[in-house]
Write a protein that holds these residues in place. Structure first.
Motif, mmCIF file in Angstrom:
data_model
loop_
_atom_site.group_PDB
_atom_site.id
_atom_site.type_symbol
_atom_site.label_atom_id
_atom_site.label_comp_id
_atom_site.label_asym_id
_atom_site.label_seq_id
_atom_site.Cartn_x
_atom_site.Cartn_y
_atom_site.Cartn_z
ATOM 1 N N VAL A 56 60.265 79.551 47.980
ATOM 2 C CA VAL A 56 61.050 80.226 46.945
ATOM 3 C C VAL A 56 61.027 81.728 47.212
ATOM 4 O O VAL A 56 59.986 82.278 47.601
ATOM 5 N N ILE A 57 62.160 82.390 46.995
ATOM 6 C CA ILE A 57 62.201 83.850 47.011
ATOM 7 C C ILE A 57 62.040 84.332 45.579
ATOM 8 O O ILE A 57 62.821 83.964 44.684
ATOM 9 N N GLY A 58 61.015 85.150 45.321
ATOM 10 C CA GLY A 58 60.726 85.618 43.987
ATOM 11 C C GLY A 58 61.553 86.828 43.593
ATOM 12 O O GLY A 58 62.367 87.340 44.368
ATOM 13 N N PRO A 59 61.342 87.326 42.379
ATOM 14 C CA PRO A 59 62.186 88.401 41.832
ATOM 15 C C PRO A 59 62.087 89.729 42.567
ATOM 16 O O PRO A 59 62.994 90.558 42.460
ATOM 17 N N ALA A 60 61.005 89.958 43.319
ATOM 18 C CA ALA A 60 60.879 91.198 44.093
ATOM 19 C C ALA A 60 61.205 90.973 45.566
ATOM 20 O O ALA A 60 60.940 91.842 46.396
ATOM 21 N N GLY A 61 61.790 89.805 45.897
ATOM 22 C CA GLY A 61 62.106 89.486 47.279
ATOM 23 C C GLY A 61 60.947 88.883 48.041
ATOM 24 O O GLY A 61 61.041 88.672 49.250
ATOM 25 N N GLU A 62 59.850 88.579 47.339
ATOM 26 C CA GLU A 62 58.669 88.017 47.981
ATOM 27 C C GLU A 62 58.858 86.518 48.241
ATOM 28 O O GLU A 62 59.496 85.820 47.457
ATOM 29 N N LEU A 63 58.295 86.046 49.338
ATOM 30 C CA LEU A 63 58.339 84.624 49.670
ATOM 31 C C LEU A 63 57.113 83.947 49.072
ATOM 32 O O LEU A 63 55.979 84.378 49.277
ATOM 33 N N ILE A 64 57.359 82.869 48.327
ATOM 34 C CA ILE A 64 56.286 82.125 47.662
ATOM 35 C C ILE A 64 56.384 80.664 48.074
ATOM 36 O O ILE A 64 57.460 80.068 48.039
ATOM 37 N N TYR A 65 55.265 80.090 48.492
ATOM 38 C CA TYR A 65 55.166 78.640 48.663
ATOM 39 C C TYR A 65 54.560 78.092 47.366
ATOM 40 O O TYR A 65 53.511 78.566 46.928
ATOM 41 N N PHE A 66 55.183 77.087 46.774
ATOM 42 C CA PHE A 66 54.597 76.368 45.646
ATOM 43 C C PHE A 66 54.187 74.988 46.153
ATOM 44 O O PHE A 66 55.025 74.225 46.644
ATOM 45 N N THR A 67 52.904 74.668 46.036
ATOM 46 C CA THR A 67 52.339 73.489 46.677
ATOM 47 C C THR A 67 51.502 72.680 45.696
ATOM 48 O O THR A 67 50.708 73.251 44.936
ATOM 49 N N SER A 68 51.682 71.366 45.721
ATOM 50 C CA SER A 68 50.809 70.470 44.953
ATOM 51 C C SER A 68 49.889 69.747 45.932
ATOM 52 O O SER A 68 50.331 69.248 46.979
ATOM 53 N N LEU A 69 48.610 69.720 45.609
ATOM 54 C CA LEU A 69 47.603 69.056 46.419
ATOM 55 C C LEU A 69 47.217 67.736 45.771
ATOM 56 O O LEU A 69 47.259 67.599 44.548
ATOM 57 N N PRO A 70 46.813 66.752 46.570
ATOM 58 C CA PRO A 70 46.431 65.453 45.994
ATOM 59 C C PRO A 70 45.151 65.564 45.181
ATOM 60 O O PRO A 70 44.275 66.382 45.477
ATOM 61 N N THR A 71 45.044 64.719 44.172
ATOM 62 C CA THR A 71 43.835 64.694 43.340
ATOM 63 C C THR A 71 42.853 63.630 43.813
ATOM 64 O O THR A 71 41.699 63.619 43.378
ATOM 65 N N HIS A 72 43.284 62.749 44.721
ATOM 66 C CA HIS A 72 42.449 61.612 45.112
ATOM 67 C C HIS A 72 41.687 61.845 46.411
ATOM 68 O O HIS A 72 40.934 60.975 46.843
ATOM 69 N N LYS A 73 41.874 63.011 47.041
ATOM 70 C CA LYS A 73 41.132 63.276 48.269
ATOM 71 C C LYS A 73 40.944 64.769 48.437
ATOM 72 O O LYS A 73 41.740 65.575 47.952
ATOM 73 N N ALA A 74 39.876 65.133 49.129
ATOM 74 C CA ALA A 74 39.583 66.549 49.361
ATOM 75 C C ALA A 74 40.322 67.028 50.597
ATOM 76 O O ALA A 74 40.547 66.275 51.541
ATOM 77 N N LEU A 75 40.692 68.302 50.585
ATOM 78 C CA LEU A 75 41.403 68.899 51.707
ATOM 79 C C LEU A 75 40.893 70.320 51.905
ATOM 80 O O LEU A 75 41.165 71.211 51.094
ATOM 81 N N LEU A 76 40.091 70.525 52.957
ATOM 82 C CA LEU A 76 39.585 71.852 53.327
ATOM 83 C C LEU A 76 38.914 72.577 52.164
ATOM 84 O O LEU A 76 39.028 73.788 52.019
ATOM 85 N N ASP A 77 38.219 71.846 51.316
ATOM 86 C CA ASP A 77 37.508 72.430 50.166
ATOM 87 C C ASP A 77 38.444 73.142 49.192
ATOM 88 O O ASP A 77 38.020 74.033 48.446
#
Length: 285
Positions: free
Chosen positions: A136-157
């Motif tokens: 997503v490009i935010g209101p100041a022109g910044e690039l944002i990743y919006f990410t959902s992580l799984p709840t059933h397994k760990a990933l890189l702490d």
């Protein structure tokens, strides 16, 4: 600028983003992400001096965070600075802020008609279909990743989102030489790194017209818990970002970290990495 750093990176504590109107940008984050203002005011000559950006003295800033969370806490700070015309989306340095969310598909719908513009729709990530993300490009022109992580397994702490939009948890770094970028964190900042591997990064493929199946070297700077730095090697068409004398780098100007468990230092220093990225770190007394 600083020649000595005595401790490894412990935690990602904040993102500083330049904005022509930090108040309006903050209002968009409040309305659409649910972030709240935790501090605002004017950049003092002391702070500008610690950053070695004297022309930032007197500029307005607004600092925000997610509402009360059990997470470690990471602010987003908008500082008044006019944009650079024609600034590319991806260049050397900090390219994106990655934010935890519970459902990027619903969030994308909520952004319709807002100052947040979806450039890559939500999708499962090719290397792990349990991860879902959008860009997503935010209101100041910044690039944002919006990410959902799984709840059933760990990933890189890392931890999954605890609310609709949670805090930033990954800083995305880009530059021309991944070994030099990772080496800076491993040898200069004594922070664990994971070796690079070829990964399909769609935003890079799209920006540099590499083709849908192209892969770029991607490495990780592994902080102890909850946070990390993603390091992307850019193709040769990528360029350093311009910076006006006495000002911050445009866009995502710098990322703040604590070292040695110091969370609220009285003094800070700027350390510049191999891709020209600015890190705001506690200054030794």
């Amino acid at each position: 600028w600083c020649s000595k750093v005595s401790a490894n990176l412990n935690r990602l504590t904040g993102f500083t983003i330049t904005a022509a109107d930090p108040v309006a940008t903050a209002a968009s984050y409040a309305a659409h992400l649910g972030y709240i203002v935790c501090d605002e005011g004017i950049i003092t000559a002391v702070t500008a001096g610690q950053w070695r950006t004297p022309n930032m003295t007197g500029r307005r800033y607004v600092e925000m965070q997610v509402p009360a969370s059990t997470g470690p806490g990471c602010f987003v700070r908008f500082i008044e600075q006019m944009p650079h015309p024609g600034l590319p989306l991806l260049g050397y340095g900090w390219n994106a802020m990655e934010v935890l969310c519970q459902n990027p598909y619903e969030l994308a719908k909520d952004f319709a008609g807002s100052a947040f513009r979806v450039v890559i729709p939500p999708r499962p990530l090719p290397f792990d279909p349990d991860l879902h993300a959008m860009q997503v490009i935010g209101p100041a022109g910044e690039l944002i990743y919006f990410t959902s992580l799984p709840t059933h397994k760990a990933l890189l702490d890392l931890r999954p989102a605890e609310q609709r939009v949670d805090e930033p948890f990954i800083a995305i770094l880009g530059g021309p030489n991944i070994e030099a970028m990772l080496g800076f964190y491993r040898t200069r900042l004594l922070t664990t790194t994971l070796p690079p591997a070829p990964v399909n990064v769609r935003i890079i493929n799209d920006e540099f017209a590499l083709g849908d199946d192209a892969r770029v070297p991607l490495g990780i700077v592994k902080l102890p818990r909850f946070h990390l730095i993603e390091v992307d090697e850019h193709p040769s068409a990528s360029q350093p970002r311009p910076r006006r004398d006495g000002e911050l780098p445009p866009g995502i100007a710098m990322v703040s970290f604590d070292v040695g468990g110091i969370q609220s230092p009285d003094r800070v220093q700027v350390v510049i990495g191999a891709a020209g990225e600015w890190l705001e770190l506690p200054a030794p007394n």
